[in-house]
Design an enzyme around this catalytic site. Sequence first.
Site, PDB file in Angstrom:
ATOM      1  N   MET A 128      21.118  36.216  42.272  1.00  0.00           N
ATOM      2  CA  MET A 128      22.424  36.217  42.785  1.00  0.00           C
ATOM      3  C   MET A 128      23.523  35.792  41.769  1.00  0.00           C
ATOM      4  SD  MET A 128      21.677  37.305  45.826  1.00  0.00           S
ATOM      5  CE  MET A 128      23.309  37.228  46.596  1.00  0.00           C
ATOM      6  N   CYS A 129      24.528  36.730  41.698  1.00  0.00           N
ATOM      7  CA  CYS A 129      25.691  36.561  40.908  1.00  0.00           C
ATOM      8  C   CYS A 129      26.413  34.997  40.965  1.00  0.00           C
ATOM      9  CB  CYS A 129      26.825  37.501  41.028  1.00  0.00           C
ATOM     10  SG  CYS A 129      28.478  37.113  40.358  1.00  0.00           S
ATOM     11  N   PHE A 130      26.419  34.577  41.903  1.00  0.00           N
ATOM     12  CA  PHE A 130      27.178  33.249  42.505  1.00  0.00           C
ATOM     13  C   PHE A 130      26.165  32.259  42.395  1.00  0.00           C
ATOM     14  CE2 PHE A 130      30.413  36.227  44.207  1.00  0.00           C
ATOM     15  CZ  PHE A 130      31.440  35.271  43.971  1.00  0.00           C
TER      16      PHE A 130
END
Lengths: 134, 246
Positions: free
Chosen positions: B136-138
């Site tokens: 995930m990017c976050f």
Amino acid sequence: MRPNDRRYTKTHEWVKIDGEIAIFGITDFAVNALCSGNEGDLVYCDLPEPGRLVNAGETFGEIESVKAVEDLNSPIDGEVIESNTVIEEHLEVLSKDPWNAGWMIKLKPRTKNLAEYELMDAPSYDAYCAAQKH
Amino acid sequence: MPHWRLLETWDWAPGANMALDEAQLEIAGLAPTLRFYTWRPDALSLGWFQRVEDVPAARGGLLVVRRLTGGGAIHHAAELTYSLAGPADAPPFDGPVARSYERIHAALAAALATFGVASELRGARRLTSDLAGTGMCFHASSALDLVLDGRKLVGSAQRRRRGRVLHHGSIKLRASACETAVAELPGVEARALAAACERGLSGALGIELERAEPSAAELAHVRAREHWYASAAHVLAGGRRRGDGR
């Protein structure tokens, strides 16, 4: 000054004629724009398979840095005969030597006469880059 | 003062959102554009080169699309999505990619501050939201990311194509099952945050915004491309040498 044995695009690719083939790569300016000197910021490069036909201005591959994906644009028309697979595993080559070891693809050109295309010589490209710096 | 368009496209379908982003790069002569948007239904967007098998959340039943930007997957649920697009040789995109991020994120931080949100660049620290193995990017971060209380608040990425730049990103409002540990803005709604960001970005970037609707050319591009962005052929074929469906 950058090497004057090749020609340059406004999107920061270079093309060099070597005998019967043409060789493409991207310039130091393009590499620095993507990674600002941090060669580890380059994470992926996607280059075409041999046999693919490309036209001038058309995307022939993509390069990804930590924060941006950029299209790679063909300076001239022709048929891809080889991609530099070393780059795909060792992107730091592009930072260290964009002019030789960092070549990206070899092409069978439609014509070896680069004057048919809108390309810049090294002094013109140097001036173009200088105007883009901020 | 440069004139930019302001588009607000609330609750568009995931494929349509991606196709309108692509239109910003491909339609000749398009004015610089700031867009705020949300998604319906909620969806997961994969990065351009990301492999589906590297994102466990992609097997969770969410609708999945693939963005034209790189980086990690994003769960587009409780968030405000934004994009800025324009010529690569003009502010705020000119110069190195990192410099353009600094400008845009400084403007975004100033905009968020007007809403009482004290975000800052991550710098060298490690974040509570940095988690391995999710794709995930976050859950991954870089020095230029905007963070709040040691957690990632804004995930951003750029695509550069033939002299134009698309910079889009997600401002997280609340965590979700696949985006745990991220920064949250309790009680904040996407449209209210967009209004604050519109004023803040306009001031910080020195641009004059003119509210607009997507043009006929943009809508035609969306109709032609939205299904491809959500298609199994595109979503599943992560990695190399896929082409772009045309």
